[in-house]
Motif scaffolding. Structure first.
Motif, short mmCIF file in Angstrom:
data_model
loop_
_atom_site.label_atom_id
_atom_site.label_comp_id
_atom_site.label_asym_id
_atom_site.label_seq_id
_atom_site.Cartn_x
_atom_site.Cartn_y
_atom_site.Cartn_z
N SER A 1 0.81 -1.21 0.00
CA SER A 1 0.00 0.00 0.00
C SER A 1 0.85 1.27 0.00
N LYS A 2 2.15 1.13 0.29
CA LYS A 2 3.04 2.30 0.28
C LYS A 2 4.29 1.96 -0.53
N PRO A 3 5.05 2.98 -0.94
CA PRO A 3 6.26 2.72 -1.73
C PRO A 3 7.25 1.82 -1.00
N ILE A 4 8.00 1.05 -1.79
CA ILE A 4 8.98 0.10 -1.29
C ILE A 4 10.35 0.52 -1.81
N GLU A 5 11.37 0.27 -1.01
CA GLU A 5 12.74 0.60 -1.41
C GLU A 5 13.31 -0.55 -2.25
N LEU A 6 13.85 -0.21 -3.41
CA LEU A 6 14.49 -1.20 -4.28
C LEU A 6 15.99 -0.94 -4.30
N ASN A 7 16.77 -1.95 -3.89
CA ASN A 7 18.23 -1.86 -3.93
C ASN A 7 18.72 -2.61 -5.15
N ILE A 8 19.45 -1.91 -6.02
CA ILE A 8 20.02 -2.50 -7.23
C ILE A 8 21.50 -2.73 -6.97
N HIS A 9 21.92 -3.98 -6.96
CA HIS A 9 23.31 -4.32 -6.63
C HIS A 9 24.17 -4.38 -7.89
N SER A 10 24.26 -3.23 -8.57
CA SER A 10 25.08 -3.13 -9.77
C SER A 10 25.32 -1.67 -10.08
N GLU A 11 26.44 -1.38 -10.65
CA GLU A 11 26.73 -0.02 -11.07
C GLU A 11 26.86 0.07 -12.59
N LYS A 12 27.24 -1.06 -13.22
CA LYS A 12 27.59 -1.00 -14.64
C LYS A 12 26.41 -0.71 -15.57
N ASN A 13 25.26 -1.31 -15.34
CA ASN A 13 24.11 -1.05 -16.21
C ASN A 13 22.93 -0.47 -15.43
N ALA A 14 23.23 0.31 -14.41
CA ALA A 14 22.19 0.90 -13.56
C ALA A 14 21.27 1.83 -14.36
N GLU A 15 21.83 2.59 -15.29
CA GLU A 15 21.00 3.51 -16.08
C GLU A 15 19.97 2.75 -16.93
N GLU A 16 20.39 1.66 -17.53
CA GLU A 16 19.48 0.84 -18.34
C GLU A 16 18.38 0.25 -17.45
N ILE A 17 18.76 -0.22 -16.29
CA ILE A 17 17.79 -0.79 -15.35
C ILE A 17 16.78 0.27 -14.93
N LEU A 18 17.26 1.45 -14.57
CA LEU A 18 16.37 2.53 -14.15
C LEU A 18 15.42 2.95 -15.26
N GLU A 19 15.89 2.92 -16.49
CA GLU A 19 15.03 3.27 -17.63
C GLU A 19 13.90 2.25 -17.78
N VAL A 20 14.23 0.96 -17.67
CA VAL A 20 13.22 -0.09 -17.79
C VAL A 20 12.22 -0.03 -16.64
N LEU A 21 12.71 0.31 -15.45
CA LEU A 21 11.85 0.33 -14.26
C LEU A 21 11.18 1.68 -14.00
N SER A 22 11.37 2.63 -14.89
CA SER A 22 10.83 3.98 -14.67
C SER A 22 9.32 4.03 -14.43
N PRO A 23 8.49 3.15 -15.01
CA PRO A 23 7.05 3.22 -14.71
C PRO A 23 6.70 2.91 -13.24
N TYR A 24 7.62 2.29 -12.53
CA TYR A 24 7.36 1.89 -11.14
C TYR A 24 8.00 2.82 -10.13
N ILE A 25 8.93 3.67 -10.56
CA ILE A 25 9.68 4.53 -9.66
C ILE A 25 8.84 5.72 -9.24
N VAL A 26 8.87 5.99 -7.92
CA VAL A 26 8.20 7.18 -7.37
C VAL A 26 9.25 8.05 -6.69
N ASP A 27 8.96 9.33 -6.60
CA ASP A 27 9.93 10.25 -5.97
C ASP A 27 9.71 10.34 -4.48
#
Length: 77
Positions: free
Chosen positions: A51-77
């Motif tokens: 019911s409330k936002p959840i914290e997502l930890n991404i354990h990678s630095e190399k393709n973090a931008e690509e991951i964030l782009e794919v997951l952008s519909p789920y990301i909240v500020d």
């Protein structure tokens, strides 16, 4: 490690999120309060309070931008 907040407030969103995130070989954790679960586990996700936002930890630095782009519909500020 990169951390973002995501919203998974419907069954369809959870299924779509797991389908997207399993395409990556990286490790992902969802943190809700004191619980930490594998973000690729659909059963684990349903054990959290969605019911409330959840914290997502991404354990990678190399393709973090690509991951964030794919997951952008789920990301909240």
């Amino acid at each position: 490690m990169k951390t973002v907040h995501i919203s998974l407030n419907s069954i369809d969103k959870v299924k779509a999120f797991v389908n997207e995130i399993t395409k990556f070989d990286n490790d992902f954790d969802l943190v809700s309060g004191r619980y930490v679960i594998d973000a690729k586990s659909i059963m684990g996700i349903f054990s959290l309070d969605l019911s409330k936002p959840i914290e997502l930890n991404i354990h990678s630095e190399k393709n973090a931008e690509e991951i964030l782009e794919v997951l952008s519909p789920y990301i909240v500020d």
